[in-house]
Design an enzyme around this catalytic site. Structure first.
Site, PDB file in Angstrom:
ATOM      1  N   ARG A   1      17.387  17.391  21.062  1.00 46.38           N
ATOM      2  CA  ARG A   1      16.478  17.311  22.207  1.00 46.38           C
ATOM      3  C   ARG A   1      16.387  18.666  22.906  1.00 46.38           C
ATOM      4  NH1 ARG A   1      14.658  12.885  24.181  1.00 46.38           N
ATOM      5  NH2 ARG A   1      16.399  11.663  23.361  1.00 46.38           N
TER       6      ARG A   1
ATOM      7  N   GLU B   1      16.993  14.696  13.822  1.00 41.94           N
ATOM      8  CA  GLU B   1      15.920  14.169  14.676  1.00 41.94           C
ATOM      9  C   GLU B   1      15.492  15.214  15.703  1.00 41.94           C
ATOM     10  OE1 GLU B   1      15.751  11.246  18.591  1.00 41.94           O
ATOM     11  OE2 GLU B   1      17.200  10.801  17.020  1.00 41.94           O
TER      12      GLU B   1
ATOM     13  N   THR C   1      12.149   9.649  20.333  1.00 37.48           N
ATOM     14  CA  THR C   1      11.351   9.346  21.522  1.00 37.48           C
ATOM     15  C   THR C   1       9.898   9.087  21.119  1.00 37.48           C
ATOM     16  OG1 THR C   1      12.795  10.942  22.661  1.00 37.48           O
ATOM     17  CG2 THR C   1      11.060   9.965  23.962  1.00 37.48           C
TER      18      THR C   1
ATOM     19  N   LYS D   1      19.310   1.189  16.599  1.00 34.04           N
ATOM     20  CA  LYS D   1      19.948   2.167  17.478  1.00 34.04           C
ATOM     21  C   LYS D   1      20.390   1.451  18.752  1.00 34.04           C
ATOM     22  CE  LYS D   1      18.178   5.976  20.365  1.00 34.04           C
ATOM     23  NZ  LYS D   1      17.081   6.968  20.486  1.00 34.04           N
TER      24      LYS D   1
ATOM     25  N   GLY E   1      26.542   9.114  24.679  1.00 35.20           N
ATOM     26  CA  GLY E   1      27.936   9.269  25.082  1.00 35.20           C
ATOM     27  C   GLY E   1      28.931   9.308  23.941  1.00 35.20           C
TER      28      GLY E   1
ATOM     29  N   GLY F   1      23.867  13.293  20.575  1.00 32.60           N
ATOM     30  CA  GLY F   1      23.022  14.113  21.430  1.00 32.60           C
ATOM     31  C   GLY F   1      23.719  15.319  22.000  1.00 32.60           C
TER      32      GLY F   1
END
Length: 210
Positions: free
Chosen positions: A21, A44, A73, A133, A163, A183
């Site tokens: 991201r 991703e 997203t 997910k 997390g 992430g």
């Protein structure tokens, strides 16, 4: 090889999805190389990143045959075609939009919708989801995964996202998590490829130890 078969093969090698991201196109290939060298096979690029389809296209071209690339997203049906045109193979969402799932499945793409309840999980699978997910995992516990695994089809894959860190993967794996989406503990905007590689190696080592 179909997109689904490519995903299954990549997932069998390393069931960790790198979520980049905020990554920029001019840095994405170096970051991707660090991930692939560490053993990652699933990457991703969320669509709320700068020029995300450019990044997807660059990754898909550079790592063809080495990693399966997709977009995250993804909230609307029309975005599915754009990801496919860029060379993406995975459609990943924070929610369980049945139209997005169905459009992805009809196009032969990997569908990874976000779910938080058994009702959402079953509806997503019925619509054609490839895997599930569990998001946000911070709002759940390994006990939730264990309870879901007791009622979901045996071959349904559940991936906690949110997390997840190398030191907290084991309880999720013990509860039946098939893999993880990673992430900010793996990548943050501006992070060097070398640092991403170090983080990636830590996750791969933790996975092998689980």
């Amino acid at each position: 090889m179909s997109h689904i078969a490519a995903f299954d093969a990549a997932f069998a090698k390393c069931p960790l999805i790198a979520i980049l991201r905020g990554v920029k196109p001019d840095e994405v290939e170096a970051v991707g190389e660090a991930l692939v060298e560490a053993g990652f096979t699933l990457i991703e690029v969320p669509l709320n990143s700068p020029d995300p389809l450019d990044s997807v296209a660059r990754l898909a071209k550079r790592f063809a045959g080495r990693a399966v690339v997709g977009a995250g997203t993804v909230l609307h049906e029309h975005q599915v075609g754009s990801v496919l045109a860029a060379g993406g193979q995975m459609i990943i969402s924070p929610n369980a939009n049945l139209h997005v799932i169905g459009t992805s499945a009809a196009a032969g793409l990997v569908s990874l919708p976000g779910i938080a309840t058994p009702s959402e999980a079953f509806a997503a699978l019925d619509a054609g989801a490839t895997a599930l997910k569990l998001f946000p995992a911070e709002a759940a516990t390994p006990a939730v995964v264990k309870a879901m695994r007791a009622v979901l089809p045996r071959d349904a894959r559940v991936l906690p996202v949110g997390g997840i860190a190398p030191d907290n993967m084991q309880p999720w794996r013990d509860a039946g998590a098939a893999g993880f989406g990673l992430g900010s503990a793996l990548y943050k905007p501006g992070m060097s490829a070398a640092d991403v590689g170090a983080n990636a190696r830590a996750f791969v080592a933790a996975l092998k130890g689980s």
